[in-house]
Design a protein around this motif. Structure first.
Motif, PDB file in Angstrom:
ATOM      1  N   GLY A  41       0.793  -1.225   0.000  1.00  0.00           N
ATOM      2  CA  GLY A  41       0.000   0.000   0.000  1.00  0.00           C
ATOM      3  C   GLY A  41       0.830   1.281   0.000  1.00  0.00           C
ATOM      4  O   GLY A  41       0.487   2.251  -0.673  1.00  0.00           O
ATOM      5  N   ASP A  42       1.926   1.312   0.739  1.00  0.00           N
ATOM      6  CA  ASP A  42       2.718   2.546   0.846  1.00  0.00           C
ATOM      7  C   ASP A  42       3.815   2.614  -0.222  1.00  0.00           C
ATOM      8  O   ASP A  42       4.598   3.554  -0.251  1.00  0.00           O
ATOM      9  CB  ASP A  42       3.364   2.624   2.237  1.00  0.00           C
ATOM     10  CG  ASP A  42       4.383   1.503   2.431  1.00  0.00           C
ATOM     11  OD1 ASP A  42       4.214   0.417   1.819  1.00  0.00           O
ATOM     12  OD2 ASP A  42       5.361   1.702   3.184  1.00  0.00           O
ATOM     13  N   HIS A  99      -9.533   3.428  -2.045  1.00  0.00           N
ATOM     14  CA  HIS A  99      -9.123   4.659  -1.364  1.00  0.00           C
ATOM     15  C   HIS A  99      -8.861   4.381   0.115  1.00  0.00           C
ATOM     16  O   HIS A  99      -7.848   4.791   0.669  1.00  0.00           O
ATOM     17  CB  HIS A  99     -10.212   5.722  -1.547  1.00  0.00           C
ATOM     18  CG  HIS A  99      -9.837   7.051  -0.978  1.00  0.00           C
ATOM     19  ND1 HIS A  99     -10.151   7.431   0.305  1.00  0.00           N
ATOM     20  CD2 HIS A  99      -9.134   8.087  -1.510  1.00  0.00           C
ATOM     21  CE1 HIS A  99      -9.677   8.635   0.530  1.00  0.00           C
ATOM     22  NE2 HIS A  99      -9.058   9.062  -0.545  1.00  0.00           N
ATOM     23  N   ARG A 135      -6.587  12.920   0.400  1.00  0.00           N
ATOM     24  CA  ARG A 135      -5.848  11.822  -0.263  1.00  0.00           C
ATOM     25  C   ARG A 135      -6.496  11.511  -1.592  1.00  0.00           C
ATOM     26  O   ARG A 135      -7.715  11.422  -1.692  1.00  0.00           O
ATOM     27  CB  ARG A 135      -5.882  10.566   0.606  1.00  0.00           C
ATOM     28  CG  ARG A 135      -4.668  10.386   1.461  1.00  0.00           C
ATOM     29  CD  ARG A 135      -4.635   9.036   2.128  1.00  0.00           C
ATOM     30  NE  ARG A 135      -5.869   8.653   2.787  1.00  0.00           N
ATOM     31  CZ  ARG A 135      -6.667   7.668   2.362  1.00  0.00           C
ATOM     32  NH1 ARG A 135      -6.354   6.958   1.301  1.00  0.00           N
ATOM     33  NH2 ARG A 135      -7.779   7.379   3.031  1.00  0.00           N
ATOM     34  N   GLY A 152      -5.614   2.850   0.901  1.00  0.00           N
ATOM     35  CA  GLY A 152      -4.410   3.650   0.619  1.00  0.00           C
ATOM     36  C   GLY A 152      -3.872   3.500  -0.794  1.00  0.00           C
ATOM     37  O   GLY A 152      -2.763   3.951  -1.092  1.00  0.00           O
ATOM     38  N   LYS A 163      -3.093   4.497  -4.391  1.00  0.00           N
ATOM     39  CA  LYS A 163      -3.000   5.853  -4.951  1.00  0.00           C
ATOM     40  C   LYS A 163      -3.311   5.886  -6.444  1.00  0.00           C
ATOM     41  O   LYS A 163      -3.635   6.932  -6.989  1.00  0.00           O
ATOM     42  CB  LYS A 163      -1.594   6.411  -4.704  1.00  0.00           C
ATOM     43  CG  LYS A 163      -1.291   6.575  -3.222  1.00  0.00           C
ATOM     44  CD  LYS A 163       0.116   7.095  -3.016  1.00  0.00           C
ATOM     45  CE  LYS A 163       0.522   6.958  -1.554  1.00  0.00           C
ATOM     46  NZ  LYS A 163       0.756   5.556  -1.155  1.00  0.00           N
TER      47      LYS A 163
END
Ligand code: SF4
Ligand code: SF4
Lengths: 43, 463
Positions: free
Chosen positions: B230-231, B257, B306, B260, B262
């Motif tokens: 996710g990151d 969303h 975000r 996370g 993007k």
């Protein structure tokens, strides 16, 4: 007078264009997106 | 060519050699769009004044001296590029049997692996070709390990990345079922782009079309992969939109969303194979569902700060505001197949795009037996590189032809029996472009495009 004010308001046009700084070097893929290095460094 | 004397002077808009402007209603109460289709020029002008501005007023005068430059810009972009990416299939096999897969079933079930030695050999051939073809040494071409399921050939794939990561930028498109912690750590360490396929926000929806041969769904594994990645900035998720999930697109956007993600794609299923055709969503339903999902992504951005970029829509939007900055090459004609990239099958056969794998008529030659520079000039490849909207009815007269591109040649061929036919998703593009124009009118472009898009581009015109 009244009419000229309304004419002025009604002629507002939105249009712009930008171009890619990297010219034709940018990526070009199909369904799949490869995130480019510059962007990933920034993120 | 007529002599100059016999030519009209091009003084009059919409007749003779004059410029041609179209007017379209994009669903705004205030404005109509004035479009010069060939150059991709657009302007949003008040309904009552737009026609006059286009034919003899503010707009036609303001852009007259610019249009030739933009036509050149489009011509260079559409016809002046050379391939710089390859979709490499290290195996024909897949552990999944998705109902809509564009690859023939027999190939996926029992097909062969390329093997580590051949993967290395292919990468060397591709590297040497690009070294000769791309003079800019600082530019790294791209290799995407693609499906079937490339992680079934994990050792060969990772060995290739290990050996060639100084020469290429790498990406892997995977169903995520074989991504474990060790694989993820390798991917992060080598800065490999990774796209996973996930079609739903729940197991019930996601597993409707995506299942193993034994009937097991892929949802849980894909979810685990999102948690692990996710990151990671080079991570994206692809959802293929079919009848099975078209009603859930808004929930899917919310789900991505919340997790996370993007960057995601909501790709309408390609109709290249019967399975895809059987699951194709109705165009009007699809357009309405995508519009709602895009609205939701905007609300979520406003609420949380975000952003979930839906990149297939973002690509249409960037194609309007900055035509040469588009990232994906399906929404422009000629499309990217052969022009920007090509695909290599597990036995080394080259095709214009992965979408053509398994179509014998589009086998352009074998990378291990024939020089790539000859393969890239082969007739089937060139026929795709020459497919353009100007030769297609009704696309030739369509105002949004360079925002749509009439994709995809492979699915058009499968559906219409010929290359020169419009997209099966024509109606969807009509709505996508109208939505994009409304986004522009509302001044919300930044909310739908990736961060950094302004830095990547430069303003060349505004009215
Ligand atoms: S497929 Fe439809 S929207 Fe696309 S260029 Fe052709 S006519 Fe226009
Ligand atoms: S339009 Fe079809 S053939 Fe062309 S790049 Fe996209 S998927 Fe490939």
């Amino acid at each position: 007078m009244k009419q000229s004010t309304s004419t002025k308001r009604s002629t507002k046009v939105v249009s712009y264009r930008r171009t890619c700084k990297a010219g034709s070097r940018g990526t070009g893929l199909s369904h799949y997106i490869l995130v480019d290095e510059r962007k990933s460094k920034k993120a | 060519m007529p002599s100059d004397k016999s030519r009209s002077k091009g003084r009059h808009v919409n007749t003779g050699f004059g410029r041609h402007f179209d007017l379209i209603d994009f669903g705004s109460a205030k404005n109509l769009a004035v479009i010069h289709a060939g150059s991709g020029f657009w302007a949003l002008a008040p309904r009552a004044a737009a026609a006059g501005m286009a034919v003899s007023g503010k707009i036609s005068r303001a852009v007259e001296s610019k249009l030739d430059g933009w036509l050149d810009e489009m011509r260079n972009f559409r016809f002046g590029r050379r391939p710089s990416a390859v979709y490499l299939n290290p195996t024909e096999r897949c552990n999944f049997n998705c109902r809509y897969c564009y690859l023939p079933k027999s190939m996926r079930k029992t097909g062969r692996h390329m093997g580590e030695k051949k993967v290395m050999q292919a990468l060397k051939i591709i590297r040497d070709h690009f070294r000769a073809a791309i003079p800019d040494r600082t530019y790294k071409p791209e290799i995407i390990f693609h499906g079937s399921e490339p992680m079934l050939a994990r050792d060969a794939v990772f060995a290739g990345i290990e050996k060639f990561y100084r020469d290429f930028r790498f990406g892997i498109q995977t169903n995520a079922s074989l991504l474990d912690a060790e694989a993820v750590s390798f991917i992060r360490k080598h800065s490999v782009g990774v796209g996973i396929s996930l079609d739903g926000h729940s197991a019930a929806v996601a597993n409707r079309a995506r299942r193993t041969w034994g009937g097991q769904g892929g949802f849980a594994k894909a979810l685990a992969a999102i948690e692990m990645l996710g990151d990671y900035p080079k991570f994206n998720v692809i959802a293929t939109v079919t009848q099975a999930n078209v009603a859930s697109l808004t929930s899917i956007v919310e789900f991505f969303h919340e997790r996370g993600v993007k960057l995601a794609m909501l790709n309408p299923v390609r109709c290249t194979q019967q399975g895809g055709r059987d699951l194709k969503p109705d165009n009007a339903k699809l357009a309405a569902a995508l519009t709602k999902a895009m609205d939701r992504s905007y609300e979520l951005f406003r609420k949380t700060g975000r952003k979930l970029v839906v990149s297939n829509f973002a690509n249409v939007l960037i194609g309007i505001v900055a035509p040469t900055a588009r990232k994906l090459m399906c929404d422009i004609s000629p499309c990217g197949a052969g022009r920007c990239f090509f695909a290599v099958s597990a036995n080394g056969d080259v095709f214009p795009c992965s979408e053509f794998l398994g179509m014998d008529d589009y086998n352009c030659g074998n990378i291990f037996r024939k020089p790539l520079r000859d393969i890239l000039k082969s007739a089937p490849l060139v026929s795709i590189m020459e497919r353009k909207t100007e030769d297609i009815n009704p696309c030739a007269g369509c105002a949004i032809q360079h925002f749509c591109g009439a994709p995809c040649p492979a699915e058009v061929l499968a559906c219409a029996g010929k290359l020169l036919a419009p997209s099966p998703y024509c109606q969807l593009y009509e709505e996508h472009v109208r939505y994009a124009l409304r986004v522009i009118e509302a001044g919300r472009v930044d909310a739908y495009l990736w961060d950094g898009w302004r830095d990547e581009t430069r303003k060349t015109f505004s009215l």
